[in-house]
Design an enzyme around this catalytic site. Structure first.
Site, PDB file in Angstrom:
ATOM      1  N   HIS A 260       7.441  -7.962   5.693  1.00 19.30           N
ATOM      2  CA  HIS A 260       7.155  -9.059   6.625  1.00 19.30           C
ATOM      3  C   HIS A 260       6.107  -9.949   5.972  1.00 19.30           C
ATOM      4  CE1 HIS A 260       4.003  -6.168   7.473  1.00 19.30           C
ATOM      5  NE2 HIS A 260       3.364  -7.019   8.256  1.00 19.30           N
TER       6      HIS A 260
ATOM      7  N   HIS B 243       3.083 -11.072   6.816  1.00 15.27           N
ATOM      8  CA  HIS B 243       1.633 -10.953   6.971  1.00 15.27           C
ATOM      9  C   HIS B 243       0.959 -11.018   5.597  1.00 15.27           C
ATOM     10  CE1 HIS B 243       0.907  -9.066  11.226  1.00 15.27           C
ATOM     11  NE2 HIS B 243       0.484 -10.326  11.175  1.00 15.27           N
TER      12      HIS B 243
ATOM     13  N   ASP C 239      -1.571  -9.496   4.260  1.00 16.25           N
ATOM     14  CA  ASP C 239      -1.936  -8.275   3.523  1.00 16.25           C
ATOM     15  C   ASP C 239      -0.752  -7.711   2.738  1.00 16.25           C
ATOM     16  OD1 ASP C 239      -1.166  -7.763   6.263  1.00 16.25           O
ATOM     17  OD2 ASP C 239      -1.676  -5.658   6.006  1.00 16.25           O
ATOM     18  N   HIS C 240       0.470  -8.110   3.091  1.00 19.12           N
ATOM     19  CA  HIS C 240       1.661  -7.620   2.392  1.00 19.12           C
ATOM     20  C   HIS C 240       2.189  -8.609   1.353  1.00 19.12           C
ATOM     21  CE1 HIS C 240       2.297  -4.191   5.244  1.00 19.12           C
ATOM     22  NE2 HIS C 240       1.414  -4.942   5.894  1.00 19.12           N
TER      23      HIS C 240
ATOM     24  N   HIS D  73       7.038  -5.310  15.377  1.00 19.34           N
ATOM     25  CA  HIS D  73       5.673  -5.496  14.874  1.00 19.34           C
ATOM     26  C   HIS D  73       5.011  -6.620  15.682  1.00 19.34           C
ATOM     27  CE1 HIS D  73       2.309  -5.318  12.250  1.00 19.34           C
ATOM     28  NE2 HIS D  73       2.635  -6.314  11.452  1.00 19.34           N
TER      29      HIS D  73
ATOM     30  N   ASP E 251       5.096  -2.484   8.495  1.00 21.38           N
ATOM     31  CA  ASP E 251       4.229  -2.425   9.676  1.00 21.38           C
ATOM     32  C   ASP E 251       5.104  -2.399  10.919  1.00 21.38           C
ATOM     33  OD1 ASP E 251       2.150  -2.641   7.927  1.00 21.38           O
ATOM     34  OD2 ASP E 251       1.335  -4.503   8.769  1.00 21.38           O
TER      35      ASP E 251
ATOM     36  N   HIS F 263      -0.853   2.489   4.719  1.00 20.14           N
ATOM     37  CA  HIS F 263      -1.393   1.407   5.569  1.00 20.14           C
ATOM     38  C   HIS F 263      -2.347   2.042   6.586  1.00 20.14           C
ATOM     39  CE1 HIS F 263      -1.421  -2.187   8.175  1.00 20.14           C
ATOM     40  NE2 HIS F 263      -0.865  -2.841   7.184  1.00 20.14           N
TER      41      HIS F 263
HETATM   42 ZN   LIG Z   1      -0.193  -4.829   7.301  1.00 24.02          ZN
HETATM   43 ZN   LIG Z   2       1.678  -6.679   9.548  1.00 17.76          ZN
END
Ligand SMILES: [Zn+2]
Ligand SMILES: [Zn+2]
Length: 317
Positions: A103, A105, A107-108, A193, A216, A284
């Site tokens: 996805h 986001h 952080d990914h 999510h 996530d 995670h």
């Molecule tokens: Zn994440």
């Molecule tokens: Zn996420």
């Protein structure tokens, strides 16, 4: 303790006959690990490259995991630090077989420009095949535009980098089989999510193993169904026991947010008790102060009695 397979054993077992047999390339960066023993073409190993989350923890890089099948490297997510961890894991730094984003986001995906440009500078000559949700094409286009100065200088300056070496071939996916080649099949599983419109887990079936990477997600029926009986389930987790409102504006919504977006250790224990993976790997990890033992205790409280490990960067399963 995580199940760390020694590098030598890994190399003997699965890596990587196709890599150039030099230990150091022209840029003085190791590109492969030499081996005198034959690689097993279809052996499958999960290499954790980052078990962290948005908080920058030096010991837990941003979310990323590689599934290595013989000489092929399938990368799942590109969190910050991904190329440093690829190098540390002795995986190729000049590109991967395919990238799968769960996805969008940050952080990914903060490691996406790193993956695109560093692999080019380290020798990539063909397009990076990247699979992920709708919006990945726009993100990639913006990244390529944002680094225009770098691209022009490296191509037209004294480095003479190949002009299309930073190219990315984006595949915006829908649920179902998204990759099927040479005995490796990758299936995208829609997960829940929070308010994200599109988020996926991935199931990877190789000639020798099955792996699910959750991305996530809060507990999701489709993910449970896809995880039944897999060899390795790599799943996100937070500590249920530590969940509490935070002392900041809006912090009272924190438990609600976590319920909507993520899966607790106890919830994961319930999921794993039904799915019965041969190995459950926590990633995670949103600890909120909890220890490894606390997290395992939470998984056990959820009802899972099977093999479970708290993931570590660079551990191999
Ligand atoms: Zn994440
Ligand atoms: Zn996420």
């Amino acid at each position: 303790m995580p199940n760390r397979i020694p590098i030598a054993a890994l190399v003997a077992g699965c890596l990587v006959s196709a890599w150039t047999p030099t230990s150091v390339d022209a840029r003085n960066v190791p590109t492969q690990v030499a081996t005198t023993r034959p690689a097993l073409a279809d052996s499958t190993v999960v290499v954790m490259l980052g078990v962290g989350m948005p908080r920058p923890d030096p010991d837990a890089s941003g979310p990323a995991a590689a599934v290595v099948v013989g000489s092929r490297v399938f990368l799942f997510d590109a969190g910050p630090g991904v190329m440093r961890r690829m190098a540390a894991a002795h995986l190729p730094i000049n590109g991967v077989t395919a990238l799968f984003i769960t996805h969008l986001h940050s952080d990914h995906t903060l490691g996406l420009p790193d993956l695109i440009f560093t692999s080019w500078v380290m020798g990539r000559k063909s397009a990076l095949e990247a699979y992920g949700p709708h919006g990945l094409q726009a993100m990639t286009t913006h990244i390529l535009e944002a680094w225009k100065v770098d691209e022009d200088v490296r191509i037209n300056g004294l480095e003479h980098e190949p002009a299309n070496g930073y190219a990315v071939n984006v595949h915006e996916i829908k649920p179902g089989v998204v990759y099927d080649s040479g005995g490796v099949r990758v299936t995208a599983i829609p997960v829940l999510h929070g308010s994200l419109k599109e988020a996926y887990a991935y199931r990877i079936d190789t000639p020798t193993r099955s792996v699910v990477i959750s991305g996530d997600t809060r507990p999701s029926d489709a993910l449970l169904a896809a995880s039944r009986g897999v060899d390795v389930l790599v799943h996100e987790v937070y500590s249920a026991a530590r969940l509490a409102p935070e002392k900041r504006p809006g912090g009272e919504e924190w438990p609600h947010y976590m319920h909507e977006f993520h899966t607790s250790d106890v919830e994961l224990g319930k999921i794993a008790a039904q799915a019965k993976p041969k190995l459950l790997v926590l990633t995670h990890i949103i600890r909120m102060g909890s220890s490894d033992e606390d997290l395992i205790r939470g998984v056990r409280a959820g009802g899972f009695a099977g093999k479970v490990v708290v993931g570590r960067d660079l551990a191999r399963y």
